[in-house]
Design a protein around this motif. Structure first.
Motif: not given
Length: 114
Positions: A6, A20-22, A36, A79, A93-95, A107-108
């Motif tokens: 992430e 956000l991007s993963c 997400w 995203d 935040y996690y994907c 995460g981010t």
């Protein structure tokens, strides 16, 4: 190899936006609904938004109208565009796929100041 990376978090003021991007390993991404999640300072991890392989989205009530989830099935990325951020959106935040398996990325961090 399982991979969830992430990125895109940061510190913003209320009303601002983040994207956000993963990056997801193919073994997780292919044919799965992706999602997400977020974990606030005192909360359990919660589902924020999910999107099917065909692109149909679903959102938690708290983010409807403000967040948009998208995926690129050719690039194995998912995203989350977050607009009009509020302090209650603060968290890591996690994907991951949905339903979520046991393995998670780092995460981010998203921090929204009032």
């Amino acid at each position: 190899q399982v991979q969830l990376v992430e990125s895109g978090g940061g510190l913003v003021q209320a009303g601002e936006s983040l994207r956000l991007s993963c990056e997801v390993s193919r073994t997780i991404f292919i044919r799965n609904t992706m999602a997400w999640y977020r974990q606030g300072p005192t909360n359990a991890r919660e589902l924020v938004a999910r999107i099917t392989f065909a692109g149909a989205p679903n959102y938690a009530d708290s983010v409807k109208g403000r967040f948009t989830i998208s995926r690129d099935n050719a690039k194995n990325t998912v995203d989350l565009q977050m607009n009009n951020l509020q302090p209650g959106d603060t968290g890591v935040y996690y994907c991951n796929s949905w339903p979520a398996p046991p393995n998670w990325g780092r995460g981010t961090q998203v921090t929204v100041s009032s």
